[in-house]
Design an enzyme around this catalytic site. Structure first.
Site, PDB file in Angstrom:
ATOM      1  N   GLN A   1      10.270  -2.357   6.643  1.00  0.00           N
ATOM      2  CA  GLN A   1      10.415  -1.068   7.322  1.00  0.00           C
ATOM      3  C   GLN A   1      10.533   0.050   6.287  1.00  0.00           C
ATOM      4  O   GLN A   1      11.420   0.899   6.341  1.00  0.00           O
ATOM      5  CB  GLN A   1      11.631  -1.076   8.252  1.00  0.00           C
ATOM      6  CG  GLN A   1      11.474  -2.041   9.423  1.00  0.00           C
ATOM      7  CD  GLN A   1      12.613  -1.947  10.418  1.00  0.00           C
ATOM      8  OE1 GLN A   1      13.782  -1.804  10.046  1.00  0.00           O
ATOM      9  NE2 GLN A   1      12.285  -2.032  11.702  1.00  0.00           N
ATOM     10  N   ALA A   2       9.571   0.033   5.358  1.00  0.00           N
ATOM     11  CA  ALA A   2       9.641   0.945   4.216  1.00  0.00           C
ATOM     12  C   ALA A   2       8.380   1.775   4.027  1.00  0.00           C
ATOM     13  O   ALA A   2       8.277   2.533   3.067  1.00  0.00           O
ATOM     14  CB  ALA A   2       9.917   0.143   2.934  1.00  0.00           C
TER      15      ALA A   2
ATOM     16  N   LEU B   1       5.399   0.587   3.317  1.00  0.00           N
ATOM     17  CA  LEU B   1       4.549  -0.028   2.298  1.00  0.00           C
ATOM     18  C   LEU B   1       3.617  -1.101   2.858  1.00  0.00           C
ATOM     19  O   LEU B   1       2.835  -1.694   2.111  1.00  0.00           O
ATOM     20  CB  LEU B   1       5.423  -0.630   1.196  1.00  0.00           C
ATOM     21  CG  LEU B   1       6.215   0.383   0.364  1.00  0.00           C
ATOM     22  CD1 LEU B   1       7.196  -0.329  -0.568  1.00  0.00           C
ATOM     23  CD2 LEU B   1       5.293   1.290  -0.442  1.00  0.00           C
ATOM     24  N   GLY B   2       3.711  -1.379   4.152  1.00  0.00           N
ATOM     25  CA  GLY B   2       2.771  -2.296   4.797  1.00  0.00           C
ATOM     26  C   GLY B   2       2.966  -3.751   4.452  1.00  0.00           C
ATOM     27  O   GLY B   2       2.010  -4.535   4.575  1.00  0.00           O
ATOM     28  N   GLY B   3       4.160  -4.152   4.058  1.00  0.00           N
ATOM     29  CA  GLY B   3       4.369  -5.538   3.634  1.00  0.00           C
ATOM     30  C   GLY B   3       4.013  -6.560   4.697  1.00  0.00           C
ATOM     31  O   GLY B   3       3.290  -7.525   4.436  1.00  0.00           O
TER      32      GLY B   3
ATOM     33  N   LYS C   1       0.848  -1.190   0.000  1.00  0.00           N
ATOM     34  CA  LYS C   1       0.000   0.000   0.000  1.00  0.00           C
ATOM     35  C   LYS C   1       0.883   1.238   0.000  1.00  0.00           C
ATOM     36  O   LYS C   1       2.067   1.201   0.365  1.00  0.00           O
ATOM     37  CB  LYS C   1      -0.922   0.026   1.232  1.00  0.00           C
ATOM     38  CG  LYS C   1      -0.221  -0.005   2.590  1.00  0.00           C
ATOM     39  CD  LYS C   1       0.259   1.347   3.106  1.00  0.00           C
ATOM     40  CE  LYS C   1       0.891   1.252   4.505  1.00  0.00           C
ATOM     41  NZ  LYS C   1       1.641   2.476   4.880  1.00  0.00           N
TER      42      LYS C   1
ATOM     43  N   ASP D   1      -2.189  -1.440  10.643  1.00  0.00           N
ATOM     44  CA  ASP D   1      -2.435  -1.428   9.195  1.00  0.00           C
ATOM     45  C   ASP D   1      -3.130  -2.695   8.700  1.00  0.00           C
ATOM     46  O   ASP D   1      -3.613  -2.725   7.565  1.00  0.00           O
ATOM     47  CB  ASP D   1      -1.119  -1.269   8.427  1.00  0.00           C
ATOM     48  CG  ASP D   1      -0.563   0.139   8.483  1.00  0.00           C
ATOM     49  OD1 ASP D   1      -1.267   1.039   8.990  1.00  0.00           O
ATOM     50  OD2 ASP D   1       0.581   0.343   8.032  1.00  0.00           O
TER      51      ASP D   1
END
Length: 297
Positions: free
Chosen positions: A96-97, A99-101, A10, A136
């Site tokens: 930790q970017a 992007l909600g991985g 996301k 999230d």
């Protein structure tokens, strides 16, 4: 034969920090958007109740602290499931970017195992489990464009945003979320403000103008992230914004060729970069192949 489930990333089209809550979290108003960039979960049901996770990224911890394992065990205990699963995660979304991985992995694990194990949950129970796993995670039960209030875990589906070419750039910097929020030094949010935000019509959310309130904190500590934002603007993005608490920045390009040229320049700079179209809610549900937990908007 394992069943395959994509787990999409996301971006936060906007992220407003309203203030600090009495429980230590922050009161947020954010607009989420799922994009094409995704991990892949390979899941095989087992007769015994063990949960085994492997990953093609050796830096990812695959023990009981991993959100995938936690999601599987939480579903087992809640639904009284006696089966287990072998799960392999093909990791493509940086960690930790912003992007909600990990949250996406957890939500898709919940939805996929609920289907594979035949463990039918109520909408309310599914949402509750997702919120237990992380702020999230509830968004990834629905996908598309959605408003997040509270910690970001109170989700209202919005009409799918009509977005141009999205270029997603990560400068290979990992940023933990906690220190970023602590750097805000936000005041406690009064109950009237929270009530007003909750009551506001989602149709009035102007994510284009709202921005990301976490950018200032991240840009001070990680100037490279600001450099990525400025580079995308210089390359023609009509909007360039950090996602979540960073370190990923996305740029919106009206011209697909200009977006692809920008992606190539970012790759040459040594950064990770993708052209990653937005996924609407119906497309998201169809692609992950499982039923979400929110009614259509």
């Amino acid at each position: 034969m394992p069943a395959l489930f994509p787990s999409f990333a996301k971006v936060n089209l906007s992220l407003e920090v309203i203030g600090r809550r009495s429980d230590g979290y922050h009161e947020l108003r954010t607009v989420f958007q799922t994009i094409e960039l995704h991990d892949l979960l390979e899941i095989e049901v087992t007769a015994d109740p063990s949960i085994a996770l492997t990953c093609d990224d050796p830096t990812l911890t695959c023990d009981d602290q991993n959100l995938v394992v936690r999601a599987a065990r939480l579903l087992q205990s809640t639904a009284g499931v006696t089966h287990g699963a072998r799960i392999h995660l093909q990791k493509r979304i940086p960690m930790q970017a912003g992007l909600g991985g990990g949250s996406s992995n957890a939500a898709v694990t919940l939805l996929a195992l609920e289907q594979l194990w035949g463990a039918a949950l109520s909408v309310a129970t599914r949402q509750r489990l997702a919120a237990q796993l992380g702020a999230d995670v509830p968004f990834f039960l629905v996908g598309g464009t959605a408003l997040g209030l509270g910690r970001g875990d109170r989700i209202t589906p919005l009409p799918d945003a009509n977005l141009p070419t999205i270029v997603v750039v990560n400068p290979k910097v990992a940023i933990p979320t906690g220190p970023v929020f602590r750097g805000l030094q936000a005041e406690l949010t009064d109950e009237l403000t929270i009530h007003t935000l909750t009551a506001c019509s989602p149709d009035n959310i102007n994510w284009l103008a709202a921005g990301n309130d976490l950018e200032a904190v991240v840009f001070r500590a990680f100037p490279l992230v600001r450099e990525v934002r400025d580079r995308l603007r210089a390359l023609g993005a009509h909007l360039a914004r950090m996602s979540g608490s960073g370190s990923t920045v996305f740029g919106l390009f009206e011209d697909a060729a200009a977006g692809e040229a920008a992606r190539q320049i970012c790759l040459e700079a040594g950064w990770l970069a993708w052209t990653s179209p937005a996924l609407g809610r119906e497309t998201y549900a169809r692609r992950i192949g499982v039923t979400g937990s929110y009614p259509p908007s």
